[in-house]
Design an enzyme around this catalytic site. Structure first.
Site, PDB file in Angstrom:
ATOM      1  N   TYR A   1       0.521  -1.472  -0.295  1.00  0.00           N
ATOM      2  CA  TYR A   1      -0.174  -0.229   0.287  1.00  0.00           C
ATOM      3  C   TYR A   1       0.695   1.307   0.160  1.00  0.00           C
ATOM      4  O   TYR A   1       0.652   1.947   0.789  1.00  0.00           O
ATOM      5  CB  TYR A   1      -0.957  -0.572   0.772  1.00  0.00           C
ATOM      6  CG  TYR A   1      -2.051   0.773   0.992  1.00  0.00           C
ATOM      7  CD1 TYR A   1      -3.137   0.052  -0.046  1.00  0.00           C
ATOM      8  CD2 TYR A   1      -3.003   1.764   1.552  1.00  0.00           C
ATOM      9  CE1 TYR A   1      -4.264   0.924  -0.280  1.00  0.00           C
ATOM     10  CE2 TYR A   1      -4.150   2.675   1.422  1.00  0.00           C
ATOM     11  CZ  TYR A   1      -4.537   2.077   0.269  1.00  0.00           C
ATOM     12  OH  TYR A   1      -5.751   2.957  -0.356  1.00  0.00           O
ATOM     13  N   LEU A   2       1.435   1.631  -0.813  1.00  0.00           N
ATOM     14  CA  LEU A   2       2.880   2.149  -1.093  1.00  0.00           C
ATOM     15  C   LEU A   2       2.760   3.682  -0.821  1.00  0.00           C
ATOM     16  O   LEU A   2       1.109   4.169  -1.543  1.00  0.00           O
ATOM     17  CB  LEU A   2       3.442   1.685  -2.182  1.00  0.00           C
ATOM     18  CG  LEU A   2       4.375   0.693  -1.959  1.00  0.00           C
ATOM     19  CD1 LEU A   2       5.042   0.851  -3.322  1.00  0.00           C
ATOM     20  CD2 LEU A   2       5.144   0.153  -1.286  1.00  0.00           C
ATOM     21  N   HIS A   3       3.270   4.678  -0.553  1.00  0.00           N
ATOM     22  CA  HIS A   3       2.833   5.902  -0.363  1.00  0.00           C
ATOM     23  C   HIS A   3       3.782   6.820  -0.739  1.00  0.00           C
ATOM     24  O   HIS A   3       5.215   6.124  -1.318  1.00  0.00           O
ATOM     25  CB  HIS A   3       2.237   6.745   0.660  1.00  0.00           C
ATOM     26  CG  HIS A   3       2.699   6.184   1.604  1.00  0.00           C
ATOM     27  ND1 HIS A   3       4.215   6.884   1.683  1.00  0.00           N
ATOM     28  CD2 HIS A   3       2.620   5.570   2.969  1.00  0.00           C
ATOM     29  CE1 HIS A   3       4.368   6.221   2.935  1.00  0.00           C
ATOM     30  NE2 HIS A   3       3.205   5.210   3.707  1.00  0.00           N
ATOM     31  N   ALA A   4       4.274   7.759  -0.763  1.00  0.00           N
ATOM     32  CA  ALA A   4       5.400   8.914  -1.575  1.00  0.00           C
ATOM     33  C   ALA A   4       6.544   8.402  -0.461  1.00  0.00           C
ATOM     34  O   ALA A   4       7.457   8.861  -0.949  1.00  0.00           O
ATOM     35  CB  ALA A   4       4.718  10.475  -1.775  1.00  0.00           C
TER      36      ALA A   4
ATOM     37  N   HIS B   1       7.947   5.664   1.164  1.00  0.00           N
ATOM     38  CA  HIS B   1       7.657   4.017   0.533  1.00  0.00           C
ATOM     39  C   HIS B   1       8.565   4.726  -1.028  1.00  0.00           C
ATOM     40  O   HIS B   1      10.073   4.034  -1.161  1.00  0.00           O
ATOM     41  CB  HIS B   1       7.092   3.002   0.394  1.00  0.00           C
ATOM     42  CG  HIS B   1       6.425   3.060   0.742  1.00  0.00           C
ATOM     43  ND1 HIS B   1       4.853   3.026   1.126  1.00  0.00           N
ATOM     44  CD2 HIS B   1       6.692   2.103   2.413  1.00  0.00           C
ATOM     45  CE1 HIS B   1       4.367   2.415   2.900  1.00  0.00           C
ATOM     46  NE2 HIS B   1       5.338   1.903   3.023  1.00  0.00           N
TER      47      HIS B   1
ATOM     48  N   GLN C   1      11.719   1.185  15.841  1.00  0.00           N
ATOM     49  CA  GLN C   1      11.963   0.225  15.010  1.00  0.00           C
ATOM     50  C   GLN C   1      13.165   0.162  14.121  1.00  0.00           C
ATOM     51  O   GLN C   1      14.329  -0.630  14.003  1.00  0.00           O
ATOM     52  CB  GLN C   1      11.429   0.101  13.425  1.00  0.00           C
ATOM     53  CG  GLN C   1      11.164  -0.693  12.820  1.00  0.00           C
ATOM     54  CD  GLN C   1      10.440  -1.017  11.419  1.00  0.00           C
ATOM     55  OE1 GLN C   1       9.263  -1.706  11.335  1.00  0.00           O
ATOM     56  NE2 GLN C   1      10.603  -0.285  10.101  1.00  0.00           N
TER      57      GLN C   1
ATOM     58  N   VAL D   1       8.618  11.462   5.525  1.00  0.00           N
ATOM     59  CA  VAL D   1       8.441  12.061   4.279  1.00  0.00           C
ATOM     60  C   VAL D   1       6.563  12.546   4.426  1.00  0.00           C
ATOM     61  O   VAL D   1       5.990  11.727   5.854  1.00  0.00           O
ATOM     62  CB  VAL D   1       8.230  10.970   3.628  1.00  0.00           C
ATOM     63  CG1 VAL D   1       7.517  11.739   1.870  1.00  0.00           C
ATOM     64  CG2 VAL D   1       9.238  10.831   2.958  1.00  0.00           C
TER      65      VAL D   1
ATOM     66  N   SER E   1       1.535   7.477   5.808  1.00  0.00           N
ATOM     67  CA  SER E   1       1.000   6.176   6.619  1.00  0.00           C
ATOM     68  C   SER E   1       0.154   4.993   5.776  1.00  0.00           C
ATOM     69  O   SER E   1      -0.575   5.837   5.692  1.00  0.00           O
ATOM     70  CB  SER E   1       0.831   6.308   8.006  1.00  0.00           C
ATOM     71  OG  SER E   1       0.813   4.634   8.655  1.00  0.00           O
TER      72      SER E   1
ATOM     73  N   ARG F   1      -2.121   4.191   7.389  1.00  0.00           N
ATOM     74  CA  ARG F   1      -3.368   3.839   7.579  1.00  0.00           C
ATOM     75  C   ARG F   1      -4.097   4.577   7.885  1.00  0.00           C
ATOM     76  O   ARG F   1      -4.981   5.066   8.348  1.00  0.00           O
ATOM     77  CB  ARG F   1      -2.541   3.513   9.435  1.00  0.00           C
ATOM     78  CG  ARG F   1      -2.189   2.069   9.360  1.00  0.00           C
ATOM     79  CD  ARG F   1      -2.185   1.314  11.261  1.00  0.00           C
ATOM     80  NE  ARG F   1      -2.185  -0.290  11.361  1.00  0.00           N
ATOM     81  CZ  ARG F   1      -0.185  -0.139  11.370  1.00  0.00           C
ATOM     82  NH1 ARG F   1       0.767   0.627  11.561  1.00  0.00           N
ATOM     83  NH2 ARG F   1      -0.200  -1.892  11.537  1.00  0.00           N
TER      84      ARG F   1
END
Length: 283
Positions: free
Chosen positions: A32-35, A37, A153, A176, A185, A187
């Site tokens: 569920y990639l976003h900018a 990633h 993490q 970002v 995110s 989510r």
């Protein structure tokens, strides 16, 4: 882009790249990639000849009642986006490929996983370190990229790599954000429009803390009191934690004498959001 689903095929391909003298970068994701990633993937390209992303919603890092089943997924779009930024391969195994019948081995990093998300999500980091260890053994990267939004993490993985003498360089990348300050995110898709607006209180409270530092405040209790006031004013917002920690050891800090991590986690309705920044004393 090459899509690889089996462990053995991924290992063979990694061996082939290494045999050709190519440097491999891994960007682990749950899809569920976003900018954010995509920024990691573009940055990874500057450190390697081959960029591999993993797309795996890891069941062992989700606790009972968490959102494993409903975690957003869109594999076709993930592949499209990653292809556009030049990713060479996607490693996307099924859960049974990563955790076959009879599986019973886990990696457990201790002290740095105890506070913050480790306190509120027991077992979460054992799942994270186990799957990242497996990904390192499967993809065989020279370098791995992680976002600093999941700061604990990143600290945990660096501790694991150091303690277990892993031959991989772990690089972090700054958070970002959207133009209004909200940390990206996967989510965020859960948020209603009203909750999306309330979520800006996280970045607002981080900015307020840095303003207090710049004005000369060094007492942790004063800074955290102001941060919590901003968060508690949010409608339908519940604080999980708001803490000041050493950015390497994650030990609690009572006075700001150097770079200090301000880490936040809140619930907006049923959605849990995290954010952070490293507070710096002005020169």
């Amino acid at each position: 882009m090459r899509i690889i689903e089996s462990v053995s095929e991924m290992q063979q391909q990694a061996d082939m790249w290494r045999g050709e003298g190519k440097r491999i970068a891994l960007v682990p994701t749950m899809g569920y990639l976003h900018a954010g990633h995509l920024t990691l993937m573009q940055k990874a390209r500057t450190h390697a000849d081959i960029v591999v992303m993993s797309v795996f919603v890891n069941p062992t890092q989700f606790g009972p009642g968490e959102d494993f089943e409903r975690y957003p997924r869109d594999f076709e779009n993930d592949i499209r986006l990653a292809t556009e930024v030049g990713v060479d391969a996607a490693f996307s195994p099924e859960a049974a490929e990563m955790y076959p019948e009879g599986y019973q081995t886990y990696v457990d990093v201790t002290r740095v996983t105890l506070p913050l998300c480790g306190k509120s999500r027991p077992g979460h980091f054992r799942g994270v370190t186990t799957v990242v260890n497996k990904l390192f053994n499967i993809v065989k990267p020279h370098v791995a990229m992680f976002g600093e939004k999941d700061f604990q993490q990143l600290v945990t993985i660096r501790r694991m790599v150091k303690d277990l003498n892993m031959d991989v360089e772990v690089l972090g990348h700054p958070i970002v954000r959207e133009s209004d300050g909200l940390a990206l995110s996967s989510r965020n898709v859960y948020l209603t429009s009203e909750q999306r607006q309330e979520a800006l209180r996280l970045s607002q409270s981080l900015r307020e803390a840095q303003t207090l530092i710049q004005s000369g405040e060094r007492r942790s209790d004063i800074i955290l009191k102001r941060v919590r006031e901003i968060l508690k004013a949010g409608k339908d917002m519940r604080i999980d934690y708001a803490e000041l920690r050493h950015p390497e050891t994650l030990e609690e800090v009572s006075r700001i004498d150097g770079p200090t991590l301000l880490a936040l986690a809140v619930f907006l309705g049923t959605t849990r959001l995290i954010d952070n920044c490293v507070l710096n004393i002005p020169q």
